[in-house]
Design an enzyme around this catalytic site. Structure first.
Site, PDB file in Angstrom:
ATOM      1  N   GLY A 261       1.419 -17.898  -2.436  1.00 61.93           N
ATOM      2  CA  GLY A 261       0.026 -17.488  -2.309  1.00 61.93           C
ATOM      3  C   GLY A 261      -0.108 -15.994  -2.527  1.00 61.93           C
ATOM      4  O   GLY A 261       0.875 -15.253  -2.529  1.00 61.93           O
ATOM      5  N   GLY A 263      -3.248 -12.472  -2.890  1.00 65.87           N
ATOM      6  CA  GLY A 263      -4.609 -11.952  -2.801  1.00 65.87           C
ATOM      7  C   GLY A 263      -4.572 -10.447  -2.905  1.00 65.87           C
ATOM      8  O   GLY A 263      -3.622  -9.857  -3.442  1.00 65.87           O
ATOM      9  N   GLY A 264      -5.593  -9.793  -2.356  1.00 65.58           N
ATOM     10  CA  GLY A 264      -5.665  -8.345  -2.422  1.00 65.58           C
ATOM     11  C   GLY A 264      -4.538  -7.666  -1.681  1.00 65.58           C
ATOM     12  O   GLY A 264      -4.185  -6.526  -1.968  1.00 65.58           O
ATOM     13  N   GLY A 266      -1.345  -8.660  -1.608  1.00 72.78           N
ATOM     14  CA  GLY A 266      -0.075  -8.779  -2.294  1.00 72.78           C
ATOM     15  C   GLY A 266       0.228 -10.236  -2.585  1.00 72.78           C
ATOM     16  O   GLY A 266      -0.685 -11.064  -2.689  1.00 72.78           O
ATOM     17  N   GLN A 267       1.511 -10.549  -2.712  1.00 71.04           N
ATOM     18  CA  GLN A 267       1.925 -11.912  -3.004  1.00 71.04           C
ATOM     19  C   GLN A 267       3.011 -12.352  -2.020  1.00 71.04           C
ATOM     20  O   GLN A 267       3.739 -11.539  -1.480  1.00 71.04           O
ATOM     21  CB  GLN A 267       2.474 -12.040  -4.430  1.00 71.04           C
ATOM     22  N   VAL A 268       3.108 -13.671  -1.831  1.00 71.86           N
ATOM     23  CA  VAL A 268       4.151 -14.242  -0.979  1.00 71.86           C
ATOM     24  C   VAL A 268       4.916 -15.270  -1.803  1.00 71.86           C
ATOM     25  O   VAL A 268       4.317 -16.103  -2.490  1.00 71.86           O
ATOM     26  CB  VAL A 268       3.564 -14.907   0.278  1.00 71.86           C
ATOM     27  N   LYS A 283       7.404 -11.363   1.180  1.00 72.35           N
ATOM     28  CA  LYS A 283       6.056 -10.859   0.930  1.00 72.35           C
ATOM     29  C   LYS A 283       6.166  -9.520   0.222  1.00 72.35           C
ATOM     30  O   LYS A 283       6.955  -8.658   0.618  1.00 72.35           O
ATOM     31  CB  LYS A 283       5.292 -10.707   2.246  1.00 72.35           C
ATOM     32  N   ASP A 397      -6.644 -10.794  15.454  1.00 72.02           N
ATOM     33  CA  ASP A 397      -7.099 -11.633  14.341  1.00 72.02           C
ATOM     34  C   ASP A 397      -6.528 -13.045  14.443  1.00 72.02           C
ATOM     35  O   ASP A 397      -6.072 -13.616  13.447  1.00 72.02           O
ATOM     36  CB  ASP A 397      -6.711 -10.997  13.003  1.00 72.02           C
TER      37      ASP A 397
END
Length: 545
Positions: A261, A263-264, A266-268, A283, A397
């Site tokens: 996955g 997004g803004g 980074g990547q995993v 990550k 969170d």
């Protein structure tokens, strides 16, 4: 003089002995402007001396101290072993981590504290850590706690550095005293907002829940956060002027790389470390000061219900995989002063609690096992939250998308990107960044700039509600959560889950002080588990005796 964190030590005692520890309290006495609070510990059926204070926190700390002293006095010497005693006042010990970090900042280096092993008996573990600076490993340090082991490893590295031929004696050092419960420092400024998607690959970015600031993991340090940033920027600039090509540690030490996955933030990736033939989650994020602080914080947390951190390293470029073409490449961040930070973590299943809830809701009828499964999940979540709070931290969170489920049913709390230090003074609460978190799970006070760990309890209340209650659409889910914020629950819910409704109602009190502590919630859920399934609870007790 260092002040001992008796609550954290009592939590450690509970974990290593398997003893159930709970706090009880009496109604405060005295006028409103001068109330006296009283709490006491109950452990193994025994009631320990009462702790009194001008605030609940003070009373709880005093109660923990009284109980811990008595518990350790009664514990057989063979059980205590080399465990740290309360009489070890930790006064005047040098903070070698602070010294080493300061030295590395001056030299534009980044020290990494890597776990080597955990040994010893379950009730008295022994941790071993080592320091790695620019791929050079220094002698290992041992201790009865992670912090102690890291301090000893820092001392070993510091001694070795002084013996190097290129030792720079001109680098000035700060004089500092080591305190076991010295809270990590957070940036006083708000972090830039990043957009992130769930690790669930089945969801598009438009379907994913709004993430707060990052989906990365955690940390803080006693050194100045501005200096950390300067050190990272200096190192990035120094490395960028070199024309010597460097091979990627990620692609040389890992294979079977699979995109999970992104997004803004980074990547995993899921990747197999070739040397040990084991898969991890890696990550990749921008190597900025905030990401480094998060990683350092995660390295201090060690709990079964928290995603485990192993190590990290910097590279000049990031890694990008084209899933359609089956190819991969290294890509620059576009900013020569910023490198890519690679974070190696425990690989949990990509199934999040959000996906688990959605699967349950997709079934035509209410799953008959959902109530018991939800309770088991909730017990693990509260255990993790209790540990986070015992470390004087707030997650900020908590939400289903940030909680992972392993195939064996173990729950793992992740995404510590918004972790901050909890208040230690009720009379002078610290001001914080407001509106930090995910709106649908934020406590009312998070819209303001003064709040404490009770925001995690509020979010947990909403999560537990979602675990139990089947909804047919996103619109219905939104209405149920909005109503719950105002203490309004579906009538069928109150009839179906009367015990849970009372517990969740207490967690969703608008007044933070009226919400229970995580430790009290843990005890309540244990009572509920015994009520719903007494035979299973009794069997578990017999197994652990």
């Amino acid at each position: 003089m260092a002040t001992r964190n008796y609550l954290a030590e009592l939590n450690d005692y509970e974990l290593r002995t398997g003893s159930k520890v709970s706090f009880e309290e009496s109604s405060p006495v005295g006028p409103d402007h001068d109330k006296t609070f009283t709490q006491w510990v109950v452990c193994k059926g025994e009631v320990y001396p009462k702790g009194v204070g001008k605030s609940k926190k003070e009373a709880k700390r005093n109660a923990a101290e009284h109980a811990l002293r008595r518990l350790l006095e009664n514990e057989p010497a063979s059980n205590v072993g080399n465990c740290q005693s309360l009489n070890d006042n930790s006064v005047g010990r040098t903070n070698f981590k602070g010294i080493l970090n300061h030295y590395c900042q001056k030299k534009s280096l980044v020290p990494n504290y890597l776990p080597v092993k955990r040994s010893g008996l379950p009730h008295c573990p022994q941790f071993t850590y080592k320091v790695v600076i620019e791929e050079k490993e220094y002698p290992e340090g041992e201790g009865n706690t992670i912090m102690q082991a890291q301090q000893n490893a820092a001392q070993q590295a510091w001694s070795a550095l002084q013996e190097q031929s290129d030792w720079d004696s001109k680098v000035s050092l700060r004089s500092t005293v080591y305190e076991d419960d010295d809270p990590p420092l957070m940036s006083s400024t708000s972090t830039s907002t990043l957009t992130a998607t769930s690790l669930d690959p089945t969801k598009s970015s438009s379907q994913s829940e709004p993430m707060s600031t990052s989906d990365s993991i955690v940390f803080m340090d006693s050194s100045n956060h501005h200096n950390d940033q300067v050190a990272v920027e200096k190192k990035g600039r120094a490395d960028s002027v070199s024309n010597t090509p460097t091979s990627s540690r990620f692609t040389s030490e890992f294979d079977s790389i699979k995109f999970l996955g992104g997004g803004g933030y980074g990547q995993v990736y899921e990747a197999r470390e070739i040397l040990v033939n084991k898969k991890y989650a890696v990550k990749i994020v921008r190597g900025e000061e905030k990401a480094l602080r998060e990683v350092r914080a995660l390295s201090e947390l060690f709990h079964n219900n928290i995603v485990r951190y192993y190590t990290c390293w910097m590279e000049d470029t990031g890694y990008m995989q084209d899933s359609s073409a089956g190819s991969s490449s290294s890509q620059s961040s576009g900013n020569s002063s910023v490198k890519s930070l690679y974070i190696k973590m425990e690989l949990c299943d990509t199934k999040t609690l959000r996906l688990w809830i959605d699967e349950k809701n997709a079934k035509t009828l209410q799953d008959t096992n959902r109530r018991q499964e939800s309770l088991t999940i909730a017990q693990q979540i509260v255990s993790g939250v209790e540990y986070i709070h015992s470390q004087v931290l707030i997650h900020r969170d908590l939400k289903p998308a940030n909680i992972l489920l392993r195939q064996d049913g173990q729950v793992k709390i992740g995404d510590f990107g918004l972790v901050t230090v909890d208040d230690v003074d009720d009379k002078n609460p610290m001001e914080r960044t407001n509106e930090t978190g995910t709106p649908s799970y934020m406590a009312p006070e998070q819209l303001e700039n003064i709040y404490d760990r009770k925001v995690d309890i509020f979010a947990f209340g909403l999560i537990y509600l979602e675990l139990l209650w089947k909804v047919s659409s996103g619109h219905e889910r939104g209405k149920v959560l909005r109503d719950a914020r105002n203490q309004k629950f579906p009538r069928e819910y109150q009839l179906t889950f009367p015990q849970e409704e009372q517990i969740i109602r207490s967690m969703l009190c608008k007044e933070p002080k009226q919400r229970p502590e995580a430790m009290a919630l843990k005890a309540e859920l244990e009572k509920l588990a015994h009520t719903l399934n007494p035979e299973k609870t009794e069997h578990q007790k017999n197994v652990t005796v």
